[in-house]
Scaffold this motif. Structure first.
Motif, PDB file in Angstrom:
ATOM      1  N   PRO A   6      46.018  68.914  81.164  1.00 11.68           N
ATOM      2  CA  PRO A   6      45.042  67.974  81.001  1.00 11.68           C
ATOM      3  C   PRO A   6      43.456  68.287  81.206  1.00 11.68           C
ATOM      4  O   PRO A   6      42.692  67.523  80.951  1.00 11.68           O
ATOM      5  N   ARG A   7      43.224  69.262  81.693  1.00 12.28           N
ATOM      6  CA  ARG A   7      41.837  69.620  82.389  1.00 12.28           C
ATOM      7  C   ARG A   7      41.156  70.335  81.000  1.00 12.28           C
ATOM      8  O   ARG A   7      41.810  70.855  80.200  1.00 12.28           O
ATOM      9  N   PRO A   8      39.939  70.118  80.969  1.00 11.98           N
ATOM     10  CA  PRO A   8      39.314  70.708  79.902  1.00 11.98           C
ATOM     11  C   PRO A   8      39.215  72.407  80.095  1.00 11.98           C
ATOM     12  O   PRO A   8      39.206  72.861  81.426  1.00 11.98           O
ATOM     13  N   VAL A   9      39.426  73.191  79.155  1.00 12.25           N
ATOM     14  CA  VAL A   9      39.493  74.426  79.222  1.00 12.25           C
ATOM     15  C   VAL A   9      38.417  75.326  78.490  1.00 12.25           C
ATOM     16  O   VAL A   9      38.051  74.783  77.338  1.00 12.25           O
ATOM     17  N   LEU A  10      37.692  76.226  78.976  1.00  9.15           N
ATOM     18  CA  LEU A  10      36.479  77.095  78.409  1.00  9.15           C
ATOM     19  C   LEU A  10      36.983  78.297  78.253  1.00  9.15           C
ATOM     20  O   LEU A  10      37.590  79.303  79.096  1.00  9.15           O
ATOM     21  N   LEU A  11      37.273  78.706  76.898  1.00  9.15           N
ATOM     22  CA  LEU A  11      37.672  80.075  76.469  1.00  9.15           C
ATOM     23  C   LEU A  11      36.460  80.867  76.255  1.00  9.15           C
ATOM     24  O   LEU A  11      35.675  80.811  75.546  1.00  9.15           O
ATOM     25  N   VAL A  12      36.401  82.060  76.938  1.00  9.68           N
ATOM     26  CA  VAL A  12      35.313  83.050  76.936  1.00  9.68           C
ATOM     27  C   VAL A  12      35.571  84.270  76.177  1.00  9.68           C
ATOM     28  O   VAL A  12      36.218  85.103  76.483  1.00  9.68           O
ATOM     29  N   ASN A  13      34.500  84.405  75.221  1.00 13.20           N
ATOM     30  CA  ASN A  13      34.639  85.371  74.243  1.00 13.20           C
ATOM     31  C   ASN A  13      33.323  86.268  74.594  1.00 13.20           C
ATOM     32  O   ASN A  13      33.549  87.735  74.475  1.00 13.20           O
ATOM     33  N   ASP A  14      32.336  85.740  74.652  1.00  6.81           N
ATOM     34  CA  ASP A  14      31.119  86.483  74.722  1.00  6.81           C
ATOM     35  C   ASP A  14      30.679  86.944  76.333  1.00  6.81           C
ATOM     36  O   ASP A  14      31.338  86.541  77.050  1.00  6.81           O
ATOM     37  N   THR A  15      29.877  87.791  76.380  1.00  6.59           N
ATOM     38  CA  THR A  15      29.264  88.232  77.656  1.00  6.59           C
ATOM     39  C   THR A  15      28.733  86.990  78.390  1.00  6.59           C
ATOM     40  O   THR A  15      28.121  86.052  77.706  1.00  6.59           O
ATOM     41  N   ALA A  16      28.517  87.123  79.677  1.00  2.61           N
ATOM     42  CA  ALA A  16      28.133  85.973  80.494  1.00  2.61           C
ATOM     43  C   ALA A  16      26.795  86.123  81.041  1.00  2.61           C
ATOM     44  O   ALA A  16      26.556  85.720  82.178  1.00  2.61           O
ATOM     45  N   ASP A  17      25.820  87.014  80.320  1.00  2.00           N
ATOM     46  CA  ASP A  17      24.486  87.253  81.198  1.00  2.00           C
ATOM     47  C   ASP A  17      23.652  86.277  80.757  1.00  2.00           C
ATOM     48  O   ASP A  17      22.580  86.535  80.520  1.00  2.00           O
ATOM     49  N   HIS A  18      23.933  85.042  80.041  1.00  2.39           N
ATOM     50  CA  HIS A  18      23.102  84.392  79.566  1.00  2.39           C
ATOM     51  C   HIS A  18      23.528  82.469  79.873  1.00  2.39           C
ATOM     52  O   HIS A  18      24.843  82.497  79.710  1.00  2.39           O
ATOM     53  N   ASP A  19      22.714  81.698  80.006  1.00  2.00           N
ATOM     54  CA  ASP A  19      23.124  80.364  79.897  1.00  2.00           C
ATOM     55  C   ASP A  19      23.246  80.073  78.506  1.00  2.00           C
ATOM     56  O   ASP A  19      22.892  80.555  77.488  1.00  2.00           O
ATOM     57  N   TYR A  20      24.337  78.882  77.995  1.00  2.00           N
ATOM     58  CA  TYR A  20      24.474  78.662  76.493  1.00  2.00           C
ATOM     59  C   TYR A  20      23.209  78.100  76.354  1.00  2.00           C
ATOM     60  O   TYR A  20      22.482  76.995  77.074  1.00  2.00           O
ATOM     61  N   THR A  21      22.608  78.327  75.046  1.00  4.62           N
ATOM     62  CA  THR A  21      21.376  77.767  74.261  1.00  4.62           C
ATOM     63  C   THR A  21      21.647  77.037  73.054  1.00  4.62           C
ATOM     64  O   THR A  21      20.943  76.335  72.538  1.00  4.62           O
ATOM     65  N   ARG A  22      22.851  77.268  72.239  1.00  8.83           N
ATOM     66  CA  ARG A  22      23.127  76.683  71.121  1.00  8.83           C
ATOM     67  C   ARG A  22      24.580  76.216  71.126  1.00  8.83           C
ATOM     68  O   ARG A  22      25.575  76.993  70.973  1.00  8.83           O
ATOM     69  N   VAL A  23      24.758  74.822  70.939  1.00 11.82           N
ATOM     70  CA  VAL A  23      26.054  74.132  71.138  1.00 11.82           C
ATOM     71  C   VAL A  23      26.393  73.473  69.884  1.00 11.82           C
ATOM     72  O   VAL A  23      25.504  72.821  69.114  1.00 11.82           O
ATOM     73  N   LEU A  24      27.567  74.003  69.345  1.00  9.59           N
ATOM     74  CA  LEU A  24      27.989  73.172  68.039  1.00  9.59           C
ATOM     75  C   LEU A  24      29.149  72.343  68.318  1.00  9.59           C
ATOM     76  O   LEU A  24      30.201  72.805  68.979  1.00  9.59           O
ATOM     77  N   LEU A  25      28.942  71.076  68.103  1.00  7.70           N
ATOM     78  CA  LEU A  25      29.986  69.923  68.031  1.00  7.70           C
ATOM     79  C   LEU A  25      30.618  69.252  67.154  1.00  7.70           C
ATOM     80  O   LEU A  25      30.003  68.346  66.558  1.00  7.70           O
ATOM     81  N   PRO A  26      31.674  69.975  66.517  1.00 12.05           N
ATOM     82  CA  PRO A  26      32.560  69.233  65.357  1.00 12.05           C
ATOM     83  C   PRO A  26      33.058  68.007  65.924  1.00 12.05           C
ATOM     84  O   PRO A  26      33.832  68.009  66.930  1.00 12.05           O
ATOM     85  N   VAL A  27      32.847  66.748  65.410  1.00 11.29           N
ATOM     86  CA  VAL A  27      33.541  65.625  65.705  1.00 11.29           C
ATOM     87  C   VAL A  27      34.123  64.866  64.820  1.00 11.29           C
ATOM     88  O   VAL A  27      34.420  64.919  63.696  1.00 11.29           O
TER      89      VAL A  27
END
Length: 287
Positions: free
Chosen positions: A137-158
């Protein structure tokens, strides 16, 4: 149009972050991302790894000690001063052990790396990632890319569901300051039969109905959530996936399912396909 997301005061509900690793390079990225988020949100981070409980006891003991040492060394190399990080080795079925630990820790976010492809087994049982996302029931983050940066571009299909609202809120926590683009895709039913394309009268009528649904849904959202402008587009699944790839986001945030009252352990087919072949990091949230 894009807007800035901000961290809601509800971020305080997130007590800790749990990240799972099998000590592979794929999992290293997940651990790095989890530690980066942990430092940013000032939350404890628990790193877990799972060993096979069917192994002989002496082998389990040896593996547990070895894995604990490896996890500890890796964590120390990445941990910021003052950051609270712990490591734990579990035994059992990976998806069950990780889901149970997330509940025990009351984790606000579960972070996973990409799954190693195993075509036949995955076809029969489903990937470990899909099984965890489906069971937790917890939110899950699947990591594909390298983590050397903060997220800057988020896409949210609703799809105007409670799960999508949760995805919007959690995206604001893990990607503060990011620019978010949001859209709702309206498929045309039986386009070959009615002989109309995305600019036809049927599509325009359906989009007008979707605009009303969007406005009603937005009015019900928590006022603390920074809601972006939600574009209504006439598109099916193939066009939606192409659009997401073209936008080149570094995070896609989605609701686990789209129907109110749907079984909590059911994932929509769109979400299932997305997490099997993620074009970037993917956040999956439940209501």
């Amino acid at each position: 149009m894009t807007v800035k997301l901000c961290i809601s005061r509800k971020a305080c509900e997130m007590r800790c972050i749990l990240v799972a690793t099998d000590l592979s390079v794929r999992s290293d990225r997940a651990v790095q991302r989890a530690l980066r988020l942990s430092a940013m949100l000032k939350l404890p981070c628990r790193i877990v790894s799972v060993i096979d409980s069917d192994l002989p006891d002496d082998m389990q003991t040896f593996l547990k000690n070895d894995v604990e040492q490896r996890l500890s060394r890796f964590a120390q190399s990445l941990t910021a001063p003052g950051q609270e990080v712990s490591c734990k080795v579990l035994s059992g079925d990976p998806h069950e052990a990780i889901v149970d630990q997330a509940e025990t820790d009351d984790a606000g976010l579960v972070v996973l790396g990409l799954h190693r492809p195993r075509p036949f087994r995955d076809m029969v049982q489903g990937t470990t990632m899909v099984r965890i996302v489906r069971a937790s029931p917890r939110p899950v983050l699947l990591v594909n890319d390298t983590a050397d940066h903060d997220y800057t571009r988020v896409l949210l299909p609703v799809s105007f569901s409670p799960a999508c609202a949760a995805a919007m809120r959690i995206a604001g926590m893990v990607a503060p300051g990011a620019r978010i683009q949001s859209f709702h895709a309206v498929p045309i039913p039986f386009p070959g039969f009615i002989g109309e394309g995305p600019d036809g009268a049927t599509a325009r009528d359906l989009c007008r109905q979707a605009e009303k649904e969007r406005d009603t849904w937005v009015a019900t959202l928590d006022p603390e959530i920074a809601v972006p402008e939600i574009e209504i587009v006439s598109a099916g699944r193939i066009e939606t996936m192409s659009r997401m790839a073209a936008e080149k986001p570094d995070l896609i945030a989605v609701g686990a399912h789209t129907r109110v009252g749907f079984s909590p352990n059911v994932l929509g087919s769109f979400v299932t396909d997305l997490i099997k072949n993620p074009p970037c990091d993917v956040l999956v949230a439940r209501a």
